[in-house]
Design a protein around this motif. Structure first.
Motif, PDB file in Angstrom:
ATOM      1  N   LEU A 108      59.043  45.919  57.814  1.00 60.84           N
ATOM      2  CA  LEU A 108      58.240  44.756  58.176  1.00 60.84           C
ATOM      3  C   LEU A 108      57.091  44.509  57.200  1.00 60.84           C
ATOM      4  O   LEU A 108      56.674  43.371  56.990  1.00 60.84           O
ATOM      5  N   SER A 109      56.570  45.584  56.603  1.00 56.77           N
ATOM      6  CA  SER A 109      55.455  45.462  55.658  1.00 56.77           C
ATOM      7  C   SER A 109      55.494  46.628  54.686  1.00 56.77           C
ATOM      8  O   SER A 109      56.108  47.666  54.962  1.00 56.77           O
ATOM      9  N   ASN A 110      54.814  46.462  53.551  1.00 54.03           N
ATOM     10  CA  ASN A 110      54.791  47.505  52.533  1.00 54.03           C
ATOM     11  C   ASN A 110      53.890  48.657  52.961  1.00 54.03           C
ATOM     12  O   ASN A 110      52.861  48.463  53.614  1.00 54.03           O
ATOM     13  N   ALA A 111      54.268  49.861  52.541  1.00 53.20           N
ATOM     14  CA  ALA A 111      53.469  51.055  52.812  1.00 53.20           C
ATOM     15  C   ALA A 111      53.804  52.105  51.764  1.00 53.20           C
ATOM     16  O   ALA A 111      54.854  52.052  51.103  1.00 53.20           O
ATOM     17  N   GLY A 112      52.900  53.082  51.600  1.00 50.20           N
ATOM     18  CA  GLY A 112      53.072  54.082  50.558  1.00 50.20           C
ATOM     19  C   GLY A 112      54.281  54.972  50.771  1.00 50.20           C
ATOM     20  O   GLY A 112      54.919  55.419  49.805  1.00 50.20           O
ATOM     21  N   TRP A 113      54.614  55.274  52.033  1.00 54.39           N
ATOM     22  CA  TRP A 113      55.745  56.161  52.291  1.00 54.39           C
ATOM     23  C   TRP A 113      57.064  55.583  51.789  1.00 54.39           C
ATOM     24  O   TRP A 113      58.013  56.326  51.481  1.00 54.39           O
ATOM     25  N   GLN A 114      57.141  54.268  51.683  1.00 53.79           N
ATOM     26  CA  GLN A 114      58.385  53.636  51.229  1.00 53.79           C
ATOM     27  C   GLN A 114      58.672  53.963  49.765  1.00 53.79           C
ATOM     28  O   GLN A 114      59.823  54.211  49.385  1.00 53.79           O
ATOM     29  N   ASP A 115      57.620  53.976  48.929  1.00 59.12           N
ATOM     30  CA  ASP A 115      57.825  54.317  47.514  1.00 59.12           C
ATOM     31  C   ASP A 115      58.270  55.768  47.361  1.00 59.12           C
ATOM     32  O   ASP A 115      59.155  56.073  46.554  1.00 59.12           O
ATOM     33  N   ARG A 116      57.634  56.669  48.104  1.00 59.04           N
ATOM     34  CA  ARG A 116      58.023  58.073  48.029  1.00 59.04           C
ATOM     35  C   ARG A 116      59.472  58.264  48.483  1.00 59.04           C
ATOM     36  O   ARG A 116      60.231  59.020  47.870  1.00 59.04           O
ATOM     37  N   MET A 117      59.844  57.581  49.561  1.00 55.49           N
ATOM     38  CA  MET A 117      61.207  57.707  50.064  1.00 55.49           C
ATOM     39  C   MET A 117      62.205  57.095  49.098  1.00 55.49           C
ATOM     40  O   MET A 117      63.294  57.625  48.869  1.00 55.49           O
ATOM     41  N   SER A 118      61.836  55.981  48.461  1.00 62.14           N
ATOM     42  CA  SER A 118      62.728  55.319  47.518  1.00 62.14           C
ATOM     43  C   SER A 118      63.053  56.226  46.334  1.00 62.14           C
ATOM     44  O   SER A 118      64.214  56.330  45.913  1.00 62.14           O
ATOM     45  N   GLN A 119      62.031  56.909  45.810  1.00 60.49           N
ATOM     46  CA  GLN A 119      62.261  57.820  44.683  1.00 60.49           C
ATOM     47  C   GLN A 119      63.148  58.990  45.088  1.00 60.49           C
ATOM     48  O   GLN A 119      64.059  59.387  44.349  1.00 60.49           O
ATOM     49  N   ALA A 120      62.884  59.546  46.270  1.00 55.59           N
ATOM     50  CA  ALA A 120      63.669  60.702  46.721  1.00 55.59           C
ATOM     51  C   ALA A 120      65.122  60.312  46.985  1.00 55.59           C
ATOM     52  O   ALA A 120      66.050  61.034  46.598  1.00 55.59           O
ATOM     53  N   ILE A 121      65.346  59.182  47.614  1.00 55.33           N
ATOM     54  CA  ILE A 121      66.711  58.752  47.925  1.00 55.33           C
ATOM     55  C   ILE A 121      67.463  58.370  46.658  1.00 55.33           C
ATOM     56  O   ILE A 121      68.667  58.651  46.516  1.00 55.33           O
ATOM     57  N   SER A 122      66.784  57.746  45.709  1.00 59.22           N
ATOM     58  CA  SER A 122      67.438  57.384  44.439  1.00 59.22           C
ATOM     59  C   SER A 122      67.919  58.636  43.711  1.00 59.22           C
ATOM     60  O   SER A 122      69.039  58.686  43.194  1.00 59.22           O
ATOM     61  N   SER A 123      67.075  59.661  43.678  1.00 60.14           N
ATOM     62  CA  SER A 123      67.470  60.919  43.045  1.00 60.14           C
ATOM     63  C   SER A 123      68.616  61.581  43.799  1.00 60.14           C
ATOM     64  O   SER A 123      69.558  62.119  43.185  1.00 60.14           O
ATOM     65  N   TYR A 124      68.575  61.518  45.123  1.00 61.44           N
ATOM     66  CA  TYR A 124      69.643  62.114  45.942  1.00 61.44           C
ATOM     67  C   TYR A 124      70.977  61.406  45.732  1.00 61.44           C
ATOM     68  O   TYR A 124      72.028  62.049  45.583  1.00 61.44           O
ATOM     69  N   LEU A 125      70.940  60.084  45.683  1.00 62.62           N
ATOM     70  CA  LEU A 125      72.184  59.321  45.483  1.00 62.62           C
ATOM     71  C   LEU A 125      72.742  59.536  44.081  1.00 62.62           C
ATOM     72  O   LEU A 125      73.964  59.542  43.886  1.00 62.62           O
ATOM     73  N   GLN A 126      71.870  59.695  43.107  1.00 62.84           N
ATOM     74  CA  GLN A 126      72.331  59.983  41.752  1.00 62.84           C
ATOM     75  C   GLN A 126      73.084  61.314  41.717  1.00 62.84           C
ATOM     76  O   GLN A 126      74.134  61.450  41.071  1.00 62.84           O
ATOM     77  N   GLN A 127      72.543  62.302  42.437  1.00 60.57           N
ATOM     78  CA  GLN A 127      73.208  63.604  42.492  1.00 60.57           C
ATOM     79  C   GLN A 127      74.535  63.504  43.240  1.00 60.57           C
ATOM     80  O   GLN A 127      75.535  64.132  42.840  1.00 60.57           O
ATOM     81  N   GLN A 128      74.566  62.698  44.318  1.00 60.60           N
ATOM     82  CA  GLN A 128      75.819  62.515  45.055  1.00 60.60           C
ATOM     83  C   GLN A 128      76.872  61.829  44.204  1.00 60.60           C
ATOM     84  O   GLN A 128      78.067  62.150  44.278  1.00 60.60           O
TER      85      GLN A 128
END
Length: 391
Positions: A108-128
């Motif tokens: 619904l709105s921007n927040a700092g946790w979204q950037d942290r989660m985006s980086q972690a998920i991007s790295s995880y999907l790259q490994q997958q």
């Protein structure tokens, strides 16, 4: 009392006038507290951050992330109906033939946790994606290893560590702080005395040159003290940051040649700058309404020249500026810090700077004499120019 006794007494007065040890201790303690807060602020935010529930529609098992709770959902449409009430976000991951995986996070709105989660998920999907290629562990490790690129410096005297590479920046920042400090202190010292009408009484006891030389001496020493304080604080901050990051503590290598050159160039450079400012500040009647106050910021451009050649400290332009006396006090120290500067070169530039400082000081005395007793009006540019050339 002779001339030098007058100058030393005025210099000591000006130094003590602006140096307050209680203020210095309070500033250091305050900076330490602010530094400690800035170091722990990120960890404190994460520790006090609420846990976010995120609905996830994905063909994968999601990794554990701090302050994130995954809630599996059957489809995105149903999860979107509870966005903002039950869920802080809805993450949808789909397989893609070309890119491997596509991820979309609905919030619904921007927040700092979204950037942290985006980086972690991007790295995880790259490994997958690598795992889906049916590669073995050695192949995956090989693909994750970035190419090596090494700059081999053949002259070992010029090879520098990361700590030594930061030396020019440290030197220039400290000089810039000292120059701006000179501007404020010299302006305050002279204009206050003019407004309080104490100049006539002082001139019955000392000559204008003794008065100005004393101010230059005291304020220059105070600015050198500020330079040392800033350098020590910056080095301590870098070392603490290295410890927090878990890196090895590396100290910059400061040779005796660099220490002597930087100290002498800073001393003469600040004396030259303070002479300019003393002469010009004496012509300002009211700093709150004078249009000339901004002219005293011009010396900051001399230090700016050092920042302009920091990436090529041994280039032709840097060599010219390191001999030009108005910029040499800022440029030559960074060339010495970079290495490859013979002692006779910086010594010769120092002699040129000394002669220039003496000439500028002599002209500033004449300008100081002209303006120090003028009240209610400021001398014209014409009369200031005549005073500078001794007419």
């Amino acid at each position: 009392m002779n001339r030098w006794q007058h100058i030393l007494r005025i210099g000591g007065f000006e130094f003590r006038r602006f140096f307050k040890w209680k203020q210095e201790v309070f500033s250091l303690v305050l900076m330490g507290v602010l530094f400690a807060i800035s170091i722990g602020w990120g960890q404190l935010k994460v520790a006090l951050e609420e846990t976010h529930q995120v609905a996830v529609v994905a063909p994968l098992t999601m990794p554990e992330l701090e302050n994130i709770t995954w809630v599996p959902a059957s489809n995105t449409s149903q999860a979107m109906t509870e966005l903002g009430t039950t869920y802080a976000g809805v993450l949808t991951i789909t397989a893609d033939a070309e890119q491997g995986y596509l991820a979309e996070l609905a919030v619904l709105s921007n927040a700092g946790w979204q950037d942290r989660m985006s980086q972690a998920i991007s790295s995880y999907l790259q490994q997958q994606k690598l795992n889906d290629l049916a590669l073995n562990e050695e192949q995956i490790a090989f693909l994750n290893q970035p190419p090596s690129f090494v700059v081999a410096v053949q002259n070992q005297d010029r090879a520098r560590s990361s700590a030594n590479k930061a030396l020019p920046t440290l030197i220039l920042v400290s000089i810039m702080v000292a120059v701006f400090g000179s501007f404020g202190l010299m302006m305050t010292a002279i204009t206050q005395e003019k407004q309080q009408r104490v100049t006539e009484q002082l001139l019955t006891l000392i000559t204008p040159s003794q008065w100005m030389d004393g101010k230059i001496l005291g304020i220059t020493l105070h600015c050198l003290k500020s330079m040392a304080t800033i350098l020590i604080l910056i080095v301590l901050v870098v070392l603490v940051m290295s410890v927090v990051a878990g890196d090895a503590m590396t100290y910059p290598e400061v040779s005796w040649q660099l220490f002597v050159a930087t100290t002498l160039f800073a001393l003469l450079g600040l004396a030259m700058i303070n002479a300019m400012m003393a002469g010009f500040a004496a012509t300002i009647d009211d700093p709150n309404h004078s249009g000339r106050s901004a002219m005293m910021l011009i010396p900051a451009l001399f230090v700016g020249a050092g920042f302009g050649v920091m990436d090529t400290p041994q280039g032709l332009l840097a060599q010219i500026l390191s001999w030009f006396p108005l910029t040499s006090f800022a440029v030559m120290p960074i060339r010495v810090a970079d290495g490859g500067v013979a002692w006779w070169e910086w010594s010769g530039s120092l002699v040129v700077l000394f002669l220039t400082t003496y000439i500028i000081r002599s002209a500033a005395v004449r300008l100081f004499t002209l303006g120090i007793t003028m009240y209610g009006k400021e001398p014209s540019w014409r009369s200031m120019g005549r005073a500078l050339i001794g007419r």
